[in-house]
Design an enzyme around this catalytic site. Structure first.
Site, PDB file in Angstrom:
ATOM      1  N   ASP A  21      -0.840   0.484  -2.442  1.00  0.00           N
ATOM      2  CA  ASP A  21      -1.822  -0.582  -2.662  1.00  0.00           C
ATOM      3  C   ASP A  21      -1.195  -1.947  -2.385  1.00  0.00           C
ATOM      4  OD1 ASP A  21      -4.192  -1.737  -3.357  1.00  0.00           O
ATOM      5  OD2 ASP A  21      -3.972  -1.459  -5.513  1.00  0.00           O
ATOM      6  N   ASN A  69     -13.137   4.139   0.362  1.00  0.00           N
ATOM      7  CA  ASN A  69     -12.726   3.157   1.378  1.00  0.00           C
ATOM      8  C   ASN A  69     -13.730   3.008   2.532  1.00  0.00           C
ATOM      9  OD1 ASN A  69      -9.131   3.800   1.115  1.00  0.00           O
ATOM     10  ND2 ASN A  69     -10.381   2.237   0.126  1.00  0.00           N
TER      11      ASN A  69
HETATM   12  C1  FPP Z   1      -4.419  -0.241   0.100  1.00  0.00           C
HETATM   13  O1  FPP Z   1      -4.218  -1.630   0.229  1.00  0.00           O
HETATM   14  C2  FPP Z   1      -4.122   0.476   1.334  1.00  0.00           C
HETATM   15  C3  FPP Z   1      -4.997   1.265   2.037  1.00  0.00           C
HETATM   16  C4  FPP Z   1      -6.392   1.469   1.618  1.00  0.00           C
HETATM   17  C5  FPP Z   1      -4.602   1.924   3.280  1.00  0.00           C
HETATM   18  C6  FPP Z   1      -3.226   2.493   3.341  1.00  0.00           C
HETATM   19  C7  FPP Z   1      -2.869   2.685   4.756  1.00  0.00           C
HETATM   20  C8  FPP Z   1      -1.644   2.489   5.316  1.00  0.00           C
HETATM   21  C9  FPP Z   1      -0.446   2.104   4.546  1.00  0.00           C
HETATM   22  C10 FPP Z   1      -1.456   2.645   6.762  1.00  0.00           C
HETATM   23  C11 FPP Z   1      -1.760   3.973   7.345  1.00  0.00           C
HETATM   24  C12 FPP Z   1      -0.915   5.042   6.814  1.00  0.00           C
HETATM   25  C13 FPP Z   1      -0.659   6.193   7.449  1.00  0.00           C
HETATM   26  C14 FPP Z   1       0.085   7.236   6.726  1.00  0.00           C
HETATM   27  C15 FPP Z   1      -1.060   6.476   8.824  1.00  0.00           C
HETATM   28  P1  FPP Z   1      -5.472  -2.591   0.082  1.00  0.00           P
HETATM   29  O2  FPP Z   1      -6.055  -2.802   1.432  1.00  0.00           O
HETATM   30  O3  FPP Z   1      -6.404  -2.049  -0.935  1.00  0.00           O
HETATM   31  O4  FPP Z   1      -4.793  -3.889  -0.442  1.00  0.00           O
HETATM   32  P2  FPP Z   1      -5.429  -4.991  -1.443  1.00  0.00           P
HETATM   33  O5  FPP Z   1      -5.695  -4.293  -2.722  1.00  0.00           O
HETATM   34  O6  FPP Z   1      -4.334  -6.003  -1.540  1.00  0.00           O
HETATM   35  O7  FPP Z   1      -6.658  -5.514  -0.779  1.00  0.00           O
END
Ligand code: FPP
Length: 247
Positions: A21, A69
């Site tokens: 996250d 998501n």
């Molecule tokens: C959460 O941060 C992250 C995600 C929903 C996506 C995770 C994806 C990756 C790390 C890249 C792809 C991975 C692979 C294994 C191919 P957020 O966007 O919710 O952050 P925030 O809470 O700060 O908005």
């Protein structure tokens, strides 16, 4: 300070689950679009996976895309799906070189066809690797997984393959997408949030929870080592008393 040498390799968690996250907040901090955070999140995925494999952790599960998501802006969803394809294609040879097996959990059939195809290619190409399972949770939600297990069991009863009196924890676990993989002993969530967000609800019944303020794109092997050291300093009692555990 050498954190790695503080880890007891004899009592490593066999399965570490991670809620990655803080990508969006990290991007914002750098004045960039959210997608920039996800792209840099891949660097954290790489370093963490490599470090876990080097230590001898047998399973690592990463929450890469939740069922919820899909509600994000279309641009971000599309970018994440494209990143998934690109990352899997780009990493297959490294996974094979390091004897790491790619797996996935979630309602995978509902992924866009291109993402599904890349994922299946990655899974197929690494299926004989034995050092560590890298499990991506994609279009995953624990409530979906539990409902799916319930439906499968109901179907087996309808088909007269099972009677309700014989349903036990094992029967249920066999219907989960993590079937055959031990429950995570350690669950890490980055970015300072202390929530489970519909991740592995059944499997984390006895997991140690570790929350760190580090934003996912900044998470590196030393942060993983810190989490494991913290885990190893905890007393896991599974409902028993301290005295019983010490025996
Ligand atoms: C959460 O941060 C992250 C995600 C929903 C996506 C995770 C994806 C990756 C790390 C890249 C792809 C991975 C692979 C294994 C191919 P957020 O966007 O919710 O952050 P925030 O809470 O700060 O908005």
């Amino acid at each position: 300070m050498d954190l790695k040498s503080k880890i007891n390799l004899e009592s490593l968690p066999k399965h570490i689950a991670i809620i990655m996250d803080g990508n969006g907040r990290w991007a914002k901090k750098h004045g960039k679009p959210r997608v920039f955070g996800h792209r840099n999140g891949v660097k954290a995925v790489r370093d963490t996976t490599e470090a876990a494999a080097e230590l001898g952790v047998e399973n690592i599960t990463l929450y890469a895309f939740s069922t919820e998501n899909w509600n994000r802006p279309l641009l971000e969803v599309n970018a994440l799906m494209a990143l998934l394809v690109e990352t899997i294609r780009g990493e297959i040879s490294t996974l094979n070189k390091n004897n790491i097996r790619l797996k996935a959990i979630g309602d995978l059939k509902k992924l866009p066809p291109r993402s599904y195809k890349a994922l299946m290619e990655g899974i197929e190409s690494t299926k004989n690797n034995t050092r560590m399972n890298l499990i991506l949770a994609l279009n995953y939600s624990a409530r979906w997984e539990i409902m799916n297990a319930v439906q499968n069991i109901a179907q087996k009863i309808e088909d007269k393959q099972l009677i309700s009196a014989n349903i036990d924890e094992k029967t249920f676990e066999n219907e989960l997408s993590t079937s055959g993989i031990p429950d995570p002993e350690l669950l890490i969530r980055t970015s300072g949030e202390s929530r489970i967000s519909n991740f592995l609800l059944w499997q984390i019944a006895y997991s140690e929870l570790y929350f760190t303020p580090i934003l996912w794109p900044e998470f590196r092997r030393d942060h993983l080592y810190e989490a494991i050291i913290d885990f190893q300093n905890r007393e896991r009692r599974f409902g028993k008393t301290s005295e019983q555990v010490a025996k």
